[in-house]
Structure formats: C-alpha cells, structure tokens
Design an enzyme around this catalytic site. Sequence first.
Site, short mmCIF file in Angstrom:
data_model
loop_
_atom_site.label_atom_id
_atom_site.label_comp_id
_atom_site.label_asym_id
_atom_site.label_seq_id
_atom_site.Cartn_x
_atom_site.Cartn_y
_atom_site.Cartn_z
N GLU B 29 0.84 -1.20 0.00
CA GLU B 29 0.00 0.00 0.00
C GLU B 29 0.88 1.25 0.00
O GLU B 29 1.75 1.38 0.86
CB GLU B 29 -0.91 -0.03 1.24
CG GLU B 29 -1.88 -1.21 1.21
CD GLU B 29 -2.26 -1.72 2.60
OE1 GLU B 29 -2.06 -0.99 3.60
OE2 GLU B 29 -2.76 -2.85 2.68
N GLU B 60 -4.15 -6.83 2.68
CA GLU B 60 -2.91 -7.48 3.10
C GLU B 60 -2.87 -8.95 2.70
O GLU B 60 -1.82 -9.48 2.32
CB GLU B 60 -2.70 -7.35 4.61
CG GLU B 60 -2.22 -5.98 5.06
CD GLU B 60 -3.33 -4.95 5.14
OE1 GLU B 60 -4.51 -5.35 5.03
OE2 GLU B 60 -3.03 -3.75 5.30
N GLN B 82 2.14 -1.90 5.68
CA GLN B 82 2.35 -0.49 6.00
C GLN B 82 2.70 -0.30 7.49
O GLN B 82 3.57 0.49 7.82
CB GLN B 82 1.11 0.31 5.64
CG GLN B 82 1.36 1.79 5.63
CD GLN B 82 0.31 2.51 4.82
OE1 GLN B 82 -0.77 2.79 5.32
NE2 GLN B 82 0.60 2.80 3.56
N PHE B 83 2.03 -1.01 8.33
CA PHE B 83 2.46 -1.22 9.72
C PHE B 83 2.40 -2.72 9.94
O PHE B 83 1.48 -3.38 9.46
CB PHE B 83 1.52 -0.50 10.70
CG PHE B 83 1.78 0.98 10.81
CD1 PHE B 83 2.60 1.48 11.80
CD2 PHE B 83 1.22 1.85 9.89
CE1 PHE B 83 2.87 2.85 11.89
CE2 PHE B 83 1.48 3.20 9.96
CZ PHE B 83 2.29 3.71 10.96
N ASP B 85 1.54 -4.34 12.32
CA ASP B 85 0.32 -4.73 13.03
C ASP B 85 -0.72 -5.33 12.07
O ASP B 85 -1.52 -6.18 12.46
CB ASP B 85 -0.30 -3.51 13.71
CG ASP B 85 0.71 -2.75 14.56
OD1 ASP B 85 0.54 -2.72 15.78
OD2 ASP B 85 1.68 -2.21 13.99
N PHE B 86 -0.70 -4.86 10.81
CA PHE B 86 -1.72 -5.31 9.86
C PHE B 86 -1.39 -6.67 9.25
O PHE B 86 -2.15 -7.21 8.46
CB PHE B 86 -1.89 -4.26 8.74
CG PHE B 86 -2.08 -2.85 9.24
CD1 PHE B 86 -2.63 -2.60 10.49
CD2 PHE B 86 -1.69 -1.77 8.48
CE1 PHE B 86 -2.79 -1.30 10.97
CE2 PHE B 86 -1.84 -0.47 8.94
CZ PHE B 86 -2.40 -0.23 10.19
N HIS B 127 -0.36 0.33 16.13
CA HIS B 127 0.78 0.83 15.37
C HIS B 127 2.07 0.63 16.17
O HIS B 127 3.01 1.39 16.01
CB HIS B 127 0.61 2.31 15.01
CG HIS B 127 -0.48 2.56 14.02
ND1 HIS B 127 -1.81 2.55 14.37
CD2 HIS B 127 -0.46 2.81 12.69
CE1 HIS B 127 -2.55 2.80 13.30
NE2 HIS B 127 -1.76 2.96 12.27
#
Lengths: 359, 325
Positions: B29, B60, B82-83, B85-86, B127
């Site tokens: 992304e 994702e 992108q982080f 966490d995702f 995040h």
Amino acid sequence: MSAVLRRSRKSPAKDGPAARRDIPPGMRPPPLEPMRNPGLSRARLLDMHRFLRLNRVLEDQLSALYRQGKIVGGLYSSLGQESISVGTACALEPGDLLAPMIRNIGSLLVRGVPPLSLFLQFLARHAAPTAGKDGTLHFDDPGRSIIGPISVLGTLIPVMTGAALAARMRGESRVALTYIGDGGTSTGDFHEGLNLAAVLGLPLVLVVENNGYAYSTPVDRQFAVDSLAERGPAYGIASESVDGTDVLAVYAATQRAAARGRGGGGPTLLECRAFRRRGHAEHDDMWYVPRDIVAAWEQRDPIDRFESFLVEQGHATKGDLRSVEENLAAELDETARQALGSPYPPPEETLRGVYAGGD
Amino acid sequence: MALTTYVEAIRQGIWEEMERDERVFILGEDVGIYGGAFKVTEGMLERFGEMRVIDTPISESAIVGAAIGAALMGMRPIAEMQFIDFISCAFDQITNFAAKNRYRWGAGVPIVIRGPSGGGVHGGPYHSQNPEMYFVHTPGLKVVAPATAYDAKGLIKAAIRDEDPVIYLEHKYLYRRIKEELPKDDYIVPIGRAAVRREGKDLAILTYGAMLYQALEAADVLAREAGLQTEVVDLRSLLPLDKDAILSAAKKTGKVLVVHEDTRTGGIAGEIAAIINEEVFEYLDGPVLRVTAPDTPVPYSPPLEEFFLPNKEKILKAARQLAAY
C-alpha cells in the site's frame, strides 16, 4: 467423524432442515438448453468424453477404497460436476496456469497428471507427489503449470492473481484459472484476490462451482444474490453464469474468458451451476439435502447428457462409449493395485524439507 | 564519511537487490508514488517502473497471496505491510500457504514480508506491535529483526536472496535514530547468526531490536557502578535462533538475562530459557531471568507506554538480582 455419523442416523428428515419448503430457486437445475458444439472436432469431443469418464471411474474406485478403509483421511466427490473440471481445463492452453480445488480431480487428469499419482496421494504413500506429507489434490506440478491448493478456501485467488502478475511481468501470455465453491465466495480472500486482479487487469479466470451446498449450508445462507455472476459488475469485471452440467457450455464460456484475459480484458468471474450429489465428503450421507432436489439434478447428469449428444450427433455409438468406460475401469483396477503395493513413507521423512537444504 | 540511517539502509538494500536481480519487485500500500508511509520505497517507482513497484488496494491477504503466486512462478517479491500490526490480515496466507508449501510439495516460497514494528512512538495498540512470535511458532518461516543500520541492510539483502519466506521486522523507533557508516561493497548478514555487541564474563544479556540499546546502556552502568563485565548478544534472527551463540554466552557467564520488547508469555525468552536449561544447565549459576513487556496490548498514552516498555532501569534491576547469585 463418528459424531457426524451418529447425528446423521438419529436425525429424522422431518425435523431437520431437510424438511425446508423454501428451496432457494437458485438450487433447482436451470432450464434445459440443448448442447451445442462450439466447433470442436470429433477427436476433441471424444477426448473430452474420455476425461469425463476417467474422472468418474477414478472417483468410483477411490470411493470403493474408502469403504474398504484404505484411503487416509477424507475423500471429496465431484459426481455431477465433472463437466466443470473437464470443460474448463480443456479450454485452456497448455501453458496456462491452473490451480484445482478439492473437487477438480478432472482438471488434473486433463492436464496429464497420471491416475497413479492420485491414488498414491489418497493412500498417503511415499511415492506420492507430496511423499505422504499432504494428501488429496494438494500438490503442484510445475511441468504441467499446476499450482496446488491448500484446505483453506479462497487463498488460491490472490495466489493465482500473483501467478498471473508474474507471467505478465515476464511478457508471457498465460491465463491463470482457479476454482472456488459457492461457500468459498464468502471468504475475504475471494474479495481481496478478485479485486486485486480487477485493479491490475490480470487474466484471471475464477470459476465458481455453485453446487448448492457448502457442507450442510445451503446457498441462501451463503449469499443473498440469485446468481454469483451478479458480483462481476461490482468488481468492474466480466462475468457469466452457465449450466455447469453442460460440458460444452462450460468449455465455450471458459474459452471466452481466457480469450478476454489474453486480450487485456482482465479477469472473468464464471459461475457454473451444478449440484453436489454426494455429501461434503464420503463420511457425510447428506441427510440434510432434500431428496427431490438431488433427484432433479440426477436427471441432469453431465456425462449422460454428453453421451446422448455424442450419439445423437453421430460421433459415437452407445457401444463405443460403453467400451471406453470398461477399458478405463480395467486400466484403473491395475493402477490401484500398483498404488496399494507402494510403501508408506519412512517415519523420519517427517523431519525433511521444512526449509531449503533440509534434504 | 556519510552516515546512513537504519531506514535508508533498508531502502539501499532493496534498491541494490532490485538492480542486481530483475526478479525482485515490491508490492504494497502506497509504495509507489508516495514512496511508502515511512519512505522505504522512495524513488523506486521512478527508477524501476510501475511493473516492479506496485501500489495495491488495502488488502494485506491479497498482497501476500499475490507475492506467493509470483514466487511460485520464479519471482522474488517483497510484500510491504504499512504497519506490521496489519500482518494479522495476511496470517492465513503466511502460515498456511507460504510456510507449508516447501514441506508439502517441495516448492519453496521465496518472499520477504516486511514492515515497521515496535513501540516507543506512542502509536497505540495498532501501530506498535511486535508480532514475531506468531511467526516464530510456524515451521517453514524465518523471522529476523535487525537493530543496526549495517544489519538492516545486510539482512534485507539476505532475506531477498533466501529460498524460504522471511518475515523482516523493522523497528520504527530506530528508523531515523540509528545511523552508521556502511561499507560501499555488496554484503549480506547471514540469517540465523547472532552478534556479540559487547564482551563480558560476569553475565549475559540476550536481546534484539530496539532493546539492544537499552541493554548496552545498562551494561555501561553495570561496569561503572559494580565493575561487572556484561556480555550483550544481539540475536538478530529469531527463527532460526543462533543456538551456538546462546549456549556459548550461557556457558561463558553462567548468568543469562533475556530482554525483549514483545510481551512476556510465549515470548522468545521462554524458548531461550528452555534451550539453556536443556543443554547447559550445569553451567548456570542462577536462573535465566526475563525483562519483557507485560502481558497487555501496547497502550497509547505516554506514561502507560513508558510503563509497558522495558528500559535500562528495568534491565538494571534484573541484572543486579542475577549478579547477586
């Protein structure tokens, strides 16, 4: 598994969902249209017939082995849906990428996977493509442009999107085709994969085998559209719905979809309507499915339909077609015997091959 | 000489691999025109074109799934989260498809999944996470977590060249705080090899990621105030673990403290303690101790996050306790 069997014996149909009167309209066979030859030679037609029959005879034999307790784990029948596997696979070019799901043994046969490999997979033998580490159709065959599935539904859609992407990056004109069931269309990966393929304009052909039930869940508990082809416009892609029991209609629709993808027209969502005439797997007697629905679809058997067509059009006699079946049964008897004589993997095979260089 | 930041080192590593091998490409992304949320892919679209620097929808699972499909076709994809966490959205593709493929039918899935992990920037529960142990528990994957700019570059290059799927965890706290001079020549840091960052004989601190710097500061204090010589080992790779380095630090010092920013239960410290117990128990002079985050999500408000994160003081407290044995 035993819990399921116990429940099936005890559950009287009148109490269960089998007594439902509101059969979803999408579950009945679509109106019967005459089969039409999309320009295939007699040799190609008879080839297709042979694959349909091979699909069925092979599954009959696997089913017999299951009842003898020789199959390891589950066995999933494509009875009445062979036309979808065979019709789609026959419409592809040899270099096109194909990823089967659990009821697409016919697609693998069309691609040239030897029946012996399939017996060995279901018997969990060392000589099987996965050496006994996985079963069923869970294997790849790069030489035949086959990518193998996993049990989780929907995962192949992003994976095949990536395969099509890689082919495009290398300037290769290869279509990527995979399958999903009616139930599998409810997964997140169905959406993510199809949307990504649409955004990137990739030549993905996603064949939805709408066979009425996902295990015990009927289609009206799975989605609220009449036809899954309705989802195509929502993704901005082409879509089509065909009678999945008509192998020639499936073939022609797949060819259109593949040509569209090759020509830069992006993905196609192709719904093939058929019915799962056996349980989710062999252990399941599908007590929850109304018998009249099954009976209606038995009248639409794809092989019976195609054989009538071949005889009516003068491509073969009933005797010719019967001898195809008899010869295949004899051949596969021998193949099964060979597979049964093949050894199980040595226990230490367990530790091999987790990482590169790990034997 | 110019100093290179940790984030720039990652970018350089990817860039050089894309120059070296045309099979390498990146998808994720905002990796294209925007150059990535943390600028890891800045300038790549212009240099390598949109065929190799691919902006994707917010998907994702499809990002990782497509990377897998491309890898099976012989490509070397890098999937950016992108982080980190995702990454949970792609859990199935990673653990069920990428990790098991080689074992099941022999075809490796050479992909890199990378993204910013870790706390200390008040990012809150979504995040700031350290998801390493979800993946360390999955045979078939490799998991690395560099702490220095040198390693950030060397490990991303090793990950891209690896034949198996690698989860590459970039600590976002280090992105622009850490810089050093890097060699001009091509180099890699082999996956599975720890680095001794400070030699010592009295006790050993095993750690990785941003906690390395807290451990080194604590070691300085221990030397100053008590004359203790603390060995500090940067694990760098969590799967596979460098067992030789772990065991040799334990044998050398007899006192081992494991420090990680990840939460306590099921963290890598427990595994390391078990390995030491099983293999070098007779060398130990005290219990293997842990300094970790508590078993909570990562909180948002600064005083809460400060309480949550391990730091020099918490390490010193445990180290003094261990030294007393």
